[in-house]
Motif scaffolding. Structure first.
Motif, mmCIF file in Angstrom:
data_model
loop_
_atom_site.group_PDB
_atom_site.id
_atom_site.type_symbol
_atom_site.label_atom_id
_atom_site.label_comp_id
_atom_site.label_asym_id
_atom_site.label_seq_id
_atom_site.Cartn_x
_atom_site.Cartn_y
_atom_site.Cartn_z
ATOM 1 N N ILE A 264 0.821 -1.211 0.000
ATOM 2 C CA ILE A 264 0.000 0.000 0.000
ATOM 3 C C ILE A 264 0.855 1.262 0.000
ATOM 4 C CG2 ILE A 264 -1.782 1.262 1.296
ATOM 5 C CD1 ILE A 264 -2.840 -1.397 2.309
ATOM 6 N N ARG A 265 2.095 1.152 0.375
ATOM 7 C CA ARG A 265 3.034 2.287 0.453
ATOM 8 C C ARG A 265 2.482 3.364 1.386
ATOM 9 N NH1 ARG A 265 7.063 3.224 -3.024
ATOM 10 N NH2 ARG A 265 6.607 5.451 -2.942
ATOM 11 N N ASP A 266 2.277 4.562 0.857
ATOM 12 C CA ASP A 266 1.730 5.665 1.656
ATOM 13 C C ASP A 266 0.287 5.969 1.267
ATOM 14 O OD1 ASP A 266 2.110 6.752 -0.845
ATOM 15 O OD2 ASP A 266 3.414 8.382 -0.184
ATOM 16 N N TRP A 267 -0.391 4.998 0.684
ATOM 17 C CA TRP A 267 -1.785 5.117 0.251
ATOM 18 C C TRP A 267 -1.920 6.333 -0.689
ATOM 19 C CZ3 TRP A 267 -5.887 2.635 3.725
ATOM 20 C CH2 TRP A 267 -7.108 2.520 3.059
ATOM 21 N N SER A 268 -1.121 6.293 -1.751
ATOM 22 C CA SER A 268 -1.132 7.339 -2.796
ATOM 23 C C SER A 268 -0.926 8.737 -2.213
ATOM 24 C CB SER A 268 -2.450 7.281 -3.591
ATOM 25 O OG SER A 268 -2.586 6.027 -4.226
ATOM 26 N N GLY A 269 -0.046 8.827 -1.229
ATOM 27 C CA GLY A 269 0.293 10.112 -0.646
ATOM 28 C C GLY A 269 -0.564 10.536 0.526
ATOM 29 N N TYR A 270 -1.573 9.743 0.886
ATOM 30 C CA TYR A 270 -2.450 10.120 2.005
ATOM 31 C C TYR A 270 -1.677 10.150 3.323
ATOM 32 C CZ TYR A 270 -5.984 9.810 5.643
ATOM 33 O OH TYR A 270 -6.715 10.026 6.781
ATOM 34 N N THR A 299 -3.677 -0.030 -4.000
ATOM 35 C CA THR A 299 -4.329 1.099 -3.341
ATOM 36 C C THR A 299 -5.769 0.721 -3.051
ATOM 37 O OG1 THR A 299 -2.932 2.705 -4.509
ATOM 38 C CG2 THR A 299 -4.958 3.538 -3.497
ATOM 39 N N PRO A 300 -6.163 0.649 -1.789
ATOM 40 C CA PRO A 300 -7.547 0.294 -1.470
ATOM 41 C C PRO A 300 -8.535 1.266 -2.106
ATOM 42 C CG PRO A 300 -6.161 0.179 0.492
ATOM 43 C CD PRO A 300 -5.336 0.824 -0.580
ATOM 44 N N THR A 301 -9.745 0.768 -2.368
ATOM 45 C CA THR A 301 -10.761 1.632 -2.974
ATOM 46 C C THR A 301 -11.505 2.461 -1.927
ATOM 47 O OG1 THR A 301 -12.456 -0.106 -2.871
ATOM 48 C CG2 THR A 301 -11.096 -0.006 -4.862
ATOM 49 N N ILE A 302 -11.542 1.991 -0.671
ATOM 50 C CA ILE A 302 -12.222 2.758 0.371
ATOM 51 C C ILE A 302 -11.434 4.036 0.650
ATOM 52 C CG2 ILE A 302 -11.046 1.738 2.366
ATOM 53 C CD1 ILE A 302 -13.856 1.594 3.713
ATOM 54 N N ALA A 303 -12.123 5.094 1.006
ATOM 55 C CA ALA A 303 -11.449 6.360 1.298
ATOM 56 C C ALA A 303 -10.698 6.253 2.622
ATOM 57 C CB ALA A 303 -12.464 7.495 1.359
ATOM 58 N N PRO A 304 -9.391 6.537 2.645
ATOM 59 C CA PRO A 304 -8.649 6.419 3.900
ATOM 60 C C PRO A 304 -9.162 7.364 4.979
ATOM 61 C CG PRO A 304 -7.330 7.535 2.230
ATOM 62 C CD PRO A 304 -8.543 6.996 1.542
ATOM 63 N N GLU A 305 -9.703 8.518 4.560
ATOM 64 C CA GLU A 305 -10.264 9.459 5.535
ATOM 65 C C GLU A 305 -11.423 8.827 6.308
ATOM 66 O OE1 GLU A 305 -8.849 11.888 1.952
ATOM 67 O OE2 GLU A 305 -9.947 10.012 2.326
ATOM 68 N N SER A 306 -12.194 7.981 5.636
ATOM 69 C CA SER A 306 -13.328 7.355 6.317
ATOM 70 C C SER A 306 -12.852 6.364 7.379
ATOM 71 C CB SER A 306 -14.238 6.650 5.303
ATOM 72 O OG SER A 306 -13.619 5.496 4.753
ATOM 73 N N LEU A 307 -11.737 5.672 7.114
ATOM 74 C CA LEU A 307 -11.193 4.766 8.122
ATOM 75 C C LEU A 307 -10.752 5.537 9.356
ATOM 76 C CD1 LEU A 307 -9.060 2.158 6.125
ATOM 77 C CD2 LEU A 307 -11.505 2.154 6.641
ATOM 78 N N TRP A 308 -10.112 6.685 9.127
ATOM 79 C CA TRP A 308 -9.668 7.503 10.256
ATOM 80 C C TRP A 308 -10.866 7.998 11.066
ATOM 81 C CZ3 TRP A 308 -6.012 8.232 13.477
ATOM 82 C CH2 TRP A 308 -5.927 9.395 14.240
ATOM 83 N N ARG A 362 -16.417 0.334 9.096
ATOM 84 C CA ARG A 362 -15.574 -0.790 9.516
ATOM 85 C C ARG A 362 -15.956 -2.053 8.751
ATOM 86 N NH1 ARG A 362 -15.685 -2.745 15.863
ATOM 87 N NH2 ARG A 362 -13.575 -3.618 15.983
ATOM 88 N N SER A 363 -17.222 -2.286 8.610
ATOM 89 C CA SER A 363 -17.703 -3.480 7.904
ATOM 90 C C SER A 363 -17.396 -3.418 6.419
ATOM 91 C CB SER A 363 -19.215 -3.636 8.130
ATOM 92 O OG SER A 363 -19.508 -3.751 9.508
ATOM 93 N N ASP A 364 -17.550 -2.233 5.822
ATOM 94 C CA ASP A 364 -17.214 -2.069 4.405
ATOM 95 C C ASP A 364 -15.747 -2.396 4.149
ATOM 96 O OD1 ASP A 364 -19.787 -1.315 3.748
ATOM 97 O OD2 ASP A 364 -19.363 0.837 3.751
ATOM 98 N N TRP A 365 -14.877 -1.919 5.026
ATOM 99 C CA TRP A 365 -13.437 -2.167 4.869
ATOM 100 C C TRP A 365 -13.131 -3.654 5.034
ATOM 101 C CZ3 TRP A 365 -9.160 -1.683 2.733
ATOM 102 C CH2 TRP A 365 -7.916 -1.908 3.332
ATOM 103 N N PHE A 366 -13.771 -4.312 5.998
ATOM 104 C CA PHE A 366 -13.570 -5.747 6.187
ATOM 105 C C PHE A 366 -13.954 -6.510 4.926
ATOM 106 C CE2 PHE A 366 -14.665 -10.036 7.371
ATOM 107 C CZ PHE A 366 -13.685 -10.386 8.299
#
Length: 463
Positions: A264-270, A299-308, A362-366
Motif C-alpha cells: 500500500i506504500r503511503d496510500w497514494s500520498g495520504y 491502493t484500497p478503494t475505500i477512502a482512507p479518511e473514512s477509516l480515520w 468498519r464493515s465495508d473495509w472488512f
C-alpha cells in the motif's frame, strides 16, 4: 555456550529446549538475564517493578527442583509482564499515579496462562500512562528509551517489552495492541511484534464480552518462532466468552512463491512519511521478492479518511466507556493526562448514530479486504523514525500537522480497525534508526503470517 552474553542472545525456543533437557538450569538463565538488566536497564528504563534478585533466584531453584511439567512449553523462561496486565503480588500501575501503590491480588487470564506454561515472572515492562499513545513514558516510572539511540522514543505502548528484547534483558515478552502497540515499538527496536486476529487471544471474562473490541494481547520476540511458541499458550479460547477463534496450533511452513503481497506504500500520498521510511520498507520487500514472493502495488478503494473517522469514533468511545469511573471523580480526573481527558470527552460526544456509522465503515473495509485476490497487505510499521524521547508526541510528519496525539500512528489502523493479524518484521535501518514493515493477513490467517515472517527471518539472518 552458557556464558551470560550468549545466553541473552539466544532465541527463547532454543533456551526452552536447553532448560528441558538440563543443559541449562533455570537459575543460570535467570542470573544471566538479571545481570543483563543490571547492566543495561539503568540507561533505558524498560524493566519496572523488578522483584528482588534473591526472590527470583529462590523461585528459579524451586522450579528446577520440581522440574518441568508435561504441558509447560515456556518452563523456566524469565519474562516481565507489560504493566497494563494484572500480576498477582506485583505492583500493577498502568503507568498512572492513581495506581502507583496498587498490588494485584490475581493474575489476568493471559498471565495465568503464561504462568501455567512455566514462565518465571521477574517484573513488569514500562508503558505509556494507561497505554495511550505510542511513546512509553509516565509519571510513575518515567520514560523508556530506544534500544539503538537512548535519546529517542522506544514507541509504545509495548515500548518496555520491545527494548527489553532488543537489549537481551528478556528472551520473550508479551504486549498488547489497539493502535499499533505491538507493531510500532517492535519496528522501532528491530524486533518482532505480532497483533493476532481479533478473538484469538481471549480477554479477561469481565464486562461486555459480546462487543468485539479494538485491542488484543499478543507476543513479541527476537524471532517469529518465539512468538509462535508464546501464541500457542495464550492463543486459546475461553469457555466463559461467547466470541473467539479456534485455538492456535502453530505457524505454517510457507512457500513465498505462493504469496502475493499488496504494498500500500503511503496510500497514494495520504499518509505523510518521514524521508527514508518507504525506502527502508522497500528493502525488506525486495528480500521477500528475492525469496520468491510476488509484490504488487495496491491502493484500497475505500477512502482512507473514512477509516480515520471510524477509528476515532470507536476508539474514543471505547476509551470513554472504560475510563468513566476515573473521569467521573473530580479528584481522580486531575491525575489523568490531557490526552486521556481529551479522548474521554471526544468519546462522550459521539451519538449512537455516529457509532453505527463507524461500524458500517468498519464493515465495508472488512468486506473489501475479504474479497481481495491478494494473500497479504504490507505497510510501514510507523510513519516516522523514533523521535526525541523528551517530547510528548510528534506534532508534524514531513511538514504536515498531526493535529491529535495519535494521528501520527494512523498507518496502523487498517489492520486494527477490522482485527486483522499483523506482524511487524525488521525492515532495516536509516541513519542508525530502525524501521519495521507490517505484514497483514486476512482474519484467521495468523499461522500463515507468522510462517512468512519466519521464512523472512531465516532468509535475512547474517551468520
Amino acid at each position: 555456550m552458557n556464558d551470560p552474553l550468549s545466553l541473552t542472545e539466544l532465541d527463547a525456543t532454543d533456551l526452552a529446549a536447553m532448560l528441558r533437557v538440563g543443559t541449562l538450569s533455570v537459575r543460570q538463565l535467570a542470573e544471566a538475564c538479571l545481570d543483563r538488566i543490571e547492566a543495561i536497564n539503568p540507561d533505558v528504563n524498560a524493566i519496572v517493578a523488578l522483584r528482588p534478585r534473591e526472590d527470583i533466584l529462590a523461585e528459579a531453584d524451586a522450579m528446577e527442583a520440581a522440574g518441568p511439567g508435561k504441558d509447560q512449553p515456556l518452563w523456566g523462561l524469565p519474562i516481565a509482564i507489560k504493566d497494563l496486565e494484572e500480576v498477582a503480588g506485583l505492583r500493577s500501575t498502568s503507568g498512572s499515579p492513581l495506581f502507583k501503590t496498587h498490588i494485584s491480588e490475581n493474575d489476568s487470564l493471559m498471565v495465568s496462562r503464561l504462568r501455567a506454561a512455566g514462565v518465571l515472572i521477574i517484573g513488569k515492562t514500562n508503558v505509556p500512562e494507561f497505554g495511550l499513545g505510542s511513546h512509553s513514558y509516565n509519571p510513575v516510572y518515567g520514560v523508556t528509551r530506544n534500544a539503538f539511540d537512548h535519546s529517542r522514543s522506544a514507541g509504545g505502548s509495548s515500548g518496555g517489552a520491545a527494548v527489553a528484547l532488543a537489549t537481551g534483558m528478556l528472551p520473550i515478552a508479551d504486549g498488547s495492541d489497539m493502535m499499533g502497540s505491538l507493531r510500532n515499538p517492535a519496528g522501532w527496536n528491530n524486533v518482532y511484534g505480532f497483533r493476532p486476529s481479533a478473538g484469538l487471544v481471549a480477554k479477561d471474562p469481565i464486562g461486555d464480552s459480546w462487543s468485539q473490541g479494538l485491542s488484543t494481547n499478543g507476543p513479541m520476540a527476537r524471532s517469529p518462532r518465539d512468538m509462535d511458541l508464546m501464541l500457542k499458550v495464550i492463543g486459546q479460547p475461553d469457555p466463559q466468552q461467547p466470541l473467539g477463534l479456534p485455538g492456535y496450533q502453530g505457524f505454517e511452513k510457507v512457500n513465498p512463491e505462493n504469496i502475493t503481497i499488496g504494498w500500500i506504500r503511503d496510500w497514494s500520498g495520504y499518509y505523510p512519511m518521514e524521508e527514508g521510511v518507504l525506502e527502508t520498507c522497500e528493502t525488506a520487500l525486495a528480500a521477500l521478492r528475492k525469496m520468491g514472493g510476488n509484490i504488487v502495488e495496491y491502493t484500497p478503494t475505500i477512502a482512507p479518511e473514512s477509516l480515520w473517522d471510524a477509528w476515532c469514533i470507536l476508539r474514543s468511545h471505547t476509551v470513554a466507556m472504560s475510563s468513566m469511573p476515573l473521569y467521573a471523580d473530580p479528584k481522580k480526573r486531575t491525575h489523568l493526562k490531557p490526552a486521556h481527558i481529551w479522548e474521554i470527552e471526544e468519546g462522550l460526544n459521539y451519538s449512537a448514530q455516529d457509532i453505527h456509522h463507524a461500524g458500517v465503515i468498519r464493515s465495508d473495509w472488512f468486506r473489501e479486504v475479504a474479497r481481495l485476490d491478494l494473500t497479504m497487505l504490507a505497510l510501514p510499521s510507523a510513519q516516522m523514525f523514533p523521535f526525541d524521547a523528551e517530547l510528548d508526541w510528534p506534532k508534524t510528519i514531513a511538514g504536515r500537522d498531526m493535529g491529535t496525539y495519535h494521528r501520527w500512528m494512523e498507518v496502523v489502523i487498517p489492520a486494527s480497525l477490522i482485527g486483522l493479524p499483523a506482524a511487524s518484521i525488521p525492515a532495516g535501518f536509516h541513519n542508525g534508526l530502525p524501521m519495521g514493515l507490517q505484514l497483514i493477513g486476512k482474519t484467521g490467517q495468523d499461522a500463515q503470517v507468522l510462517g512468512l515472517a519466519q521464512a523472512f527471518h531465516d532468509a535475512t539472518q547474517t551468520a
